[in-house]
Design an enzyme around this catalytic site. Structure first.
Site, PDB file in Angstrom:
ATOM      1  N   ASP A 421       0.833  -1.189   0.000  1.00 31.86           N
ATOM      2  CA  ASP A 421       0.000   0.000   0.000  1.00 31.86           C
ATOM      3  C   ASP A 421       0.882   1.258   0.000  1.00 31.86           C
ATOM      4  O   ASP A 421       1.749   1.413   0.860  1.00 31.86           O
ATOM      5  CB  ASP A 421      -0.887  -0.032   1.253  1.00 31.86           C
ATOM      6  CG  ASP A 421      -1.932   1.057   1.269  1.00 31.86           C
ATOM      7  OD1 ASP A 421      -2.917   0.932   0.531  1.00 31.86           O
ATOM      8  OD2 ASP A 421      -1.760   2.017   2.045  1.00 31.86           O
ATOM      9  N   GLU A 450       1.463  -0.444  -5.198  1.00 29.81           N
ATOM     10  CA  GLU A 450       0.276   0.374  -5.386  1.00 29.81           C
ATOM     11  C   GLU A 450       0.736   1.838  -5.405  1.00 29.81           C
ATOM     12  O   GLU A 450       0.519   2.594  -4.459  1.00 29.81           O
ATOM     13  CB  GLU A 450      -0.747   0.144  -4.269  1.00 29.81           C
ATOM     14  CG  GLU A 450      -2.092   0.798  -4.545  1.00 29.81           C
ATOM     15  CD  GLU A 450      -2.617   1.652  -3.394  1.00 29.81           C
ATOM     16  OE1 GLU A 450      -3.779   2.063  -3.458  1.00 29.81           O
ATOM     17  OE2 GLU A 450      -1.854   1.912  -2.441  1.00 29.81           O
TER      18      GLU A 450
END
Length: 692
Positions: A421, A450
């Protein structure tokens, strides 16, 4: 570059080069190093590709995937030269040698394709040489036709062939063919007849395999990091384990799903053809500043909170939320996934809720504001009061060890892929060090970035080790921008970034998806599944969930903040489960759709219809697929397509037979076929190509 007389033994070993760790930033001990200098080679080799930062970092490659090597090679004068690309295994043995082709005559830009067959750090280099045979052949043909120095050219040809034969294996047919040609050219006869022996196909073939090489020149040696196939090709299915099997009591309270109910979903995921089961964070969730439904700042007593607000008195990143189960349950989940041929990915968000054990035990790992409070995460105007970001400038060594150890814990429990993330909000030296260590200790583990951020950061994360990356696919909607992006990913950044195409995520629901209904979900699934080797969907995609929270590009009643119970059986009737299943089956059947560096755009007469093809590259099994897609989820469009037959590997004078993998129809197409595509019917053709 070095000439053949220069020794390459003075090079720092590649393994030593790549394991060198720069001094800590700000320590004052790191100094710039002068680039190596060498005299230009006798047959110069410049602008070598794929090379990242002059070879400081390895380019990307994948087992079984051909990758192109390019360079500009030239020389003074008019004599001929030749060029080869050489691939070397991690153990230093030569694996492959291919003759490079001049792809841009007049610019001397050469290309060759290499195919590694095992993971590891491979190397490639380029060799160029003066080619006496080709020089003689060119001059002799012209002079003998003009009756200029005919006998002299025959005599010189004999010498060239005799020299070439000496370098060929004793007793080989190639050597015998060249020797016979040399002897035949010594006989009496017309020059045109004599030269025919020296330029016969057996002789040319022999010299192609065993060239006579003068003035041999080497490029530098460059690394490529070869990863296993799943780093390039795979189909991801993302879901929140707490929503699987969750149900609401009559009093309105919810009962959470568990890892056991999540395991029950694996059969359905496998049946759709996905290869990776991707779990959002499974850790305990903090209660301080916990977010409520639809990102509300105040949570109700029964709101479960965001799984990204990680950490409570029950543990942090190395723990499992008690409502989900135990590590025994997690191991059973992984075991079932493996029995179905699925691999497990886990979401890693390197941040902490205010209740995380790190906050108590290592407050120095966070940023303290002027008023003494710890700074929570912000992306103005967005605020994430339930999250404290790590400050990697405070005790970077301690933070590194903690994160490495928690990742290794999950590897021990069977996780083989990590979706990271927001990696672009963490320092690149941290990631570089971590990627090098995992490459050494856990080479099969794959990291997905990401990084919805600016291209330099996105691409550099890939360059220093991330295997795959989310990208800007979700926001590319018009034909021209999609075409440009497919070409960019295939030919400009392929050595840096492997793309993963996701039409939506739990954070992203674009206006196109909000407005277009089921057709939009079908269109973007087809484009994602055929446009990139790796693609993924977020659970609920098969149901075409498209209602957004007002003013936001994400779903209303977002699963990040609440439980969500779904009836997936509706995907078979009112949704697109059959389409997703068919797309994954098509991808599995066609090697061309499992590759990145092989896209061709074919012009169409409509800006709403896109056509591209993917064909396997040299050294790979022959396979060609054409995709034609209506990008408009509302209106039927038709178009004439101008097919590039050369790119399809088809002679211009022939027609092609194409089998539609979606409708199971067969068509015969010339160079200018007509299509009509209905977003609520036949929205696309995915065509495998046959030459009659």
């Amino acid at each position: 570059m070095s000439t053949s007389s220069n020794s390459r033994s003075n090079r720092k070993p590649a393994a030593q080069e790549r394991r060198s760790v720069p001094a800590k930033a700000g320590s004052g001990s790191a100094r710039p190093q002068r680039a190596p200098f060498a005299l230009v080679g006798r047959i110069p080799i410049v602008d070598v590709w794929p090379v990242i930062e002059e070879g400081r970092w390895p380019a990307k490659a994948t087992v079984g995937e051909a990758f192109p090597v390019r360079a500009t090679v030239f020389r003074e004068g008019h004599d001929a030269w030749s060029v080869e690309a050489v691939l070397t295994r991690p153990d230093g043995t030569e694996a492959q040698r291919v003759r490079m082709v001049d792809t841009k005559p007049g610019l001397d830009r050469y290309e060759g394709w290499l195919v590694p067959d095992t993971p590891g750090r491979w190397t490639f280099h380029i060799e160029s040489w003066s080619d006496p045979y080709r020089t003689w052949e060119h001059d002799a043909v012209l002079k003998i036709e003009a009756d200029v120095d005919s006998q002299l050219m025959i005599d010189e040809g004999v010498k060239v062939l005799e020299r070439a034969a000496e370098g060929m294996p004793q007793g080989s047919e190639d050597r015998a063919a060249v020797e016979r040609a040399a002897e035949a050219m010594k006989l009496e006869g017309e020059p045109a007849q004599l030269i025919s022996h020296g330029i016969s196909e057996p002789v040319k073939s022999a010299l192609e395999r065993h060239p006579l090489r003068d003035m041999l020149t080497f490029s530098a040696e460059y690394e490529v990091k070869v990863d296993r196939e799943l780093a390039l090709y795979g189909s991801w299915y993302e879901f929140f384990p707490r929503s699987t099997g969750a149900f609401q009591n009559p009093d309105g309270t919810w009962v959470s799903g568990t890892l056991k109910t999540a395991a029950d979903e694996l059969d359905r995921i496998k049946a759709m053809g996905f290869t990776v089961a991707y779990l959002t964070p499974v850790h305990p969730i903090g209660t301080t500043n916990r977010k409520g439904r639809n990102n509300a700042l105040t949570a109700e007593p029964d709101d479960p909170g965001s799984p990204y607000g990680i950490g409570s008195h029950e543990g942090g990143h190395d723990a499992i939320h008690p409502e989900l189960g135990t590590f025994k349950d997690f191991d059973a989940f992984v075991g079932k996934a493996r029995s179905l041929g699925l691999e497990v990915a886990l979401d890693i968000a390197l941040q902490a809720s205010p209740d995380h054990p790190w906050v108590r035990e290592h407050p120095e790992w966070f940023t303290t504001r002027a008023d003494g409070s710890i700074a929570y995460a912000e992306n103005p105007p967005k605020k994430y009061q339930d999250i404290y970001p790590l400050n990697f400038d405070n005790d970077p060594g301690g933070i590194y060890v903690a994160i490495r150890d928690l990742l290794e814990l999950w590897v021990e429990h069977g996780v083989t892929l990590f979706r990271i993330d927001n990696p672009h909000t963490k320092p690149l030296p941290f990631w570089h060090r971590l990627m090098l260590e995992f490459e050494e200790k856990h080479p099969d583990v794959i990291f997905l970035s990401e990084a919805f951020t600016k291209p330099p950061m996105l691409q550099t994360l890939g360059a220093i080790g991330f295997h795959q990356s989310y990208n800007y696919f979700a926001w590319r909607n018009e034909r021209e921008e999609i075409e440009e992006y497919l070409l960019e990913l295939a030919y400009e950044t392929d050595h840096l970034v492997r793309p993963a195409f996701w039409p939506t995520t739990h954070d992203i629901l674009t206006p196109y998806m909000q407005r277009g209904g089921v057709p939009a979900f079908s269109i973007r699934a087809i484009l994602a599944a055929t446009g990139a080797p790796t693609w993924g969907i977020y659970s609920g995609y098969e149901l075409a969930e498209n209602i957004a929270r007002p003013g936001a590009e994400e779903q209303i009643d977002n699963e990040k903040y609440q439980f969500k119970s779904r009836d997936y059986s509706l995907g078979q009737s009112t949704g697109i489960t059959p389409l997703l299943t068919r797309l994954n089956a098509i991808r599995a059947a066609h090697p061309s759709l499992q590759r990145l560096r092989n896209v061709t755009i074919h012009p169409t007469s409509s800006d709403k219809i896109i056509c591209f093809s993917k064909r396997t590259n040299p050294g790979e099994p022959e396979d060609t697929v054409i995709v034609v897609l209506n990008l408009d989820p509302f209106i039927t469009h038709d178009a004439l397509i101008t097919l590039d037959f050369e790119a399809l590997g088809v002679p211009e004078e022939m027609a092609i037979v194409v089998d539609d993998e979606l409708s199971e129809q067969t068509f015969e197409w010339g160079r200018r076929p007509f299509v009509r595509l209905d977003p609520r019917g036949t929205v696309a053709h995915i065509l495998s190509v046959r030459v009659p």
